[in-house]
Enzyme design. Sequence first.
Site, PDB file in Angstrom:
ATOM      1  N   GLU A  37       0.838  -1.200   0.000  1.00  0.00           N
ATOM      2  CA  GLU A  37       0.000   0.000   0.000  1.00  0.00           C
ATOM      3  C   GLU A  37       0.871   1.247   0.000  1.00  0.00           C
ATOM      4  OE1 GLU A  37      -3.103  -0.228  -1.201  1.00  0.00           O
ATOM      5  OE2 GLU A  37      -3.621  -1.521   0.487  1.00  0.00           O
ATOM      6  N   ASP A 170      -4.143   0.476  -9.775  1.00  0.00           N
ATOM      7  CA  ASP A 170      -5.559   0.134  -9.969  1.00  0.00           C
ATOM      8  C   ASP A 170      -5.879  -0.115 -11.440  1.00  0.00           C
ATOM      9  OD1 ASP A 170      -5.473   0.741  -7.318  1.00  0.00           O
ATOM     10  OD2 ASP A 170      -6.595   2.625  -7.483  1.00  0.00           O
TER      11      ASP A 170
HETATM   12  C1  GLA Z   1      -5.191   4.400  -4.324  1.00  0.00           C
HETATM   13  C2  GLA Z   1      -4.407   4.772  -5.572  1.00  0.00           C
HETATM   14  C3  GLA Z   1      -3.354   3.717  -5.878  1.00  0.00           C
HETATM   15  C4  GLA Z   1      -2.481   3.432  -4.650  1.00  0.00           C
HETATM   16  C5  GLA Z   1      -3.356   3.167  -3.418  1.00  0.00           C
HETATM   17  C6  GLA Z   1      -2.548   3.029  -2.153  1.00  0.00           C
HETATM   18  O1  GLA Z   1      -5.929   3.246  -4.569  1.00  0.00           O
HETATM   19  O2  GLA Z   1      -5.267   4.902  -6.674  1.00  0.00           O
HETATM   20  O3  GLA Z   1      -2.569   4.130  -6.967  1.00  0.00           O
HETATM   21  O4  GLA Z   1      -1.576   4.458  -4.419  1.00  0.00           O
HETATM   22  O5  GLA Z   1      -4.306   4.193  -3.224  1.00  0.00           O
HETATM   23  O6  GLA Z   1      -1.758   1.899  -2.193  1.00  0.00           O
END
Ligand code: GLA
Length: 380
Positions: A37, A170
């Site tokens: 994360e 994502d």
């Molecule tokens: C969000 C962002 C991702 C990532 C997460 C944390 O989902 O869109 O790119 O940084 O937070 O891990």
Amino acid sequence: MVKQGPRHAGQALFHEVFGTAPHVGASAPGRVNLLGEHTDYNGGPVLPIALDRRTVVHVRPAHGFRFASTLEPGVVERRLAEEPRGHWTDYLVGVLRELAAVGVELPGADLTVASNVPAGAGLSSSAALTVSAATALASLAGKRLAPETLVEVAWRAETLYAGVRCGRMDQTISVFGRAGKALEFDSATGSRRMVPFTGTLRMIDSGLRHALVAGEYEHRRIECEEALRRCRKLMPDLNALADIPVAALPKIARHLPGTLARRVRHVVTETARVHEAVSVLGRGRKTRFGELLYAGHESLRRDFESSCDEADTIVALARKAGATGARLTGGGWGGVVIILAPERSADTVVARVQNDFAEEYGRIPQAWEGKASGGVKVER
Ligand code: GLA
């Protein structure tokens, strides 16, 4: 949330709003990040799965752009030249602008969205939307984007137009997800590797929603950028925080302000946890994998400070109820806690957590199941 399944709900909505069948559609999944994360904008690895929850976008040719969704009544008209409005249709305008930038231009489109990815729950509903919309719209224009281009279009739409400076995790998993597999994605090199991940994952929703645009997420990014600048004074060749070896953390703690040193410690230890997780998953060592999830949560809570009381409570209750592992997933400050438990006891674990949580907070938190599923696809 749509009970009958988003594909049928989307088709029905299209008929209702635009009076005909759509030309073509596409669907893309939300995701659960198992581990890694806040590493994807620090040059580190992530380990998400694509969920069996999807967003479906249907389209037909038109002059001008009209959008409708099962989540809100009415039709929204947008022009590509206009400013973002802080509305969900910004993601679609962003996608259309980025498609044009890679040579996919459309004079217009009527478009509907249906989804069973909960919004704002840390399950990446926005990437499910941008990836499915980009695919459906490209298909309408008679084009098929290379998967890497699709990731880029979706990421740029979110970052440049909708205004969230997110990493690429994502969009990448929403495009490349596979059934029964987690994806190890290295944000520094862009390399991808599939890792076995079978079985069912449990999720409990903290009930808290966090808008990433305005708040803490951007604040953490700025802190990480500042930490990198300061670490470079100690290690001039450093590319990204994730490249710092664990052994250098004591030195960093001596030279950086406490808060920044803790942010760095999260990124560095989280990177090490992802590497270990990939290796233990490959060997089926579920107990160790679960311990890494607990450790990851502790790091978010204490070092990155991106958790919230409700999520901390769910994780603690899950541990007490016998879960193998649990952690908050996604951007943070609310959303969903993932829970790993042996299949025969998982229902009991979830029920106990829900009960104990209700005693403390006076409401029963929602629970879902999910498993690693496939990425984006065109829906005829
Ligand atoms: C969000 C962002 C991702 C990532 C997460 C944390 O989902 O869109 O790119 O940084 O937070 O891990």
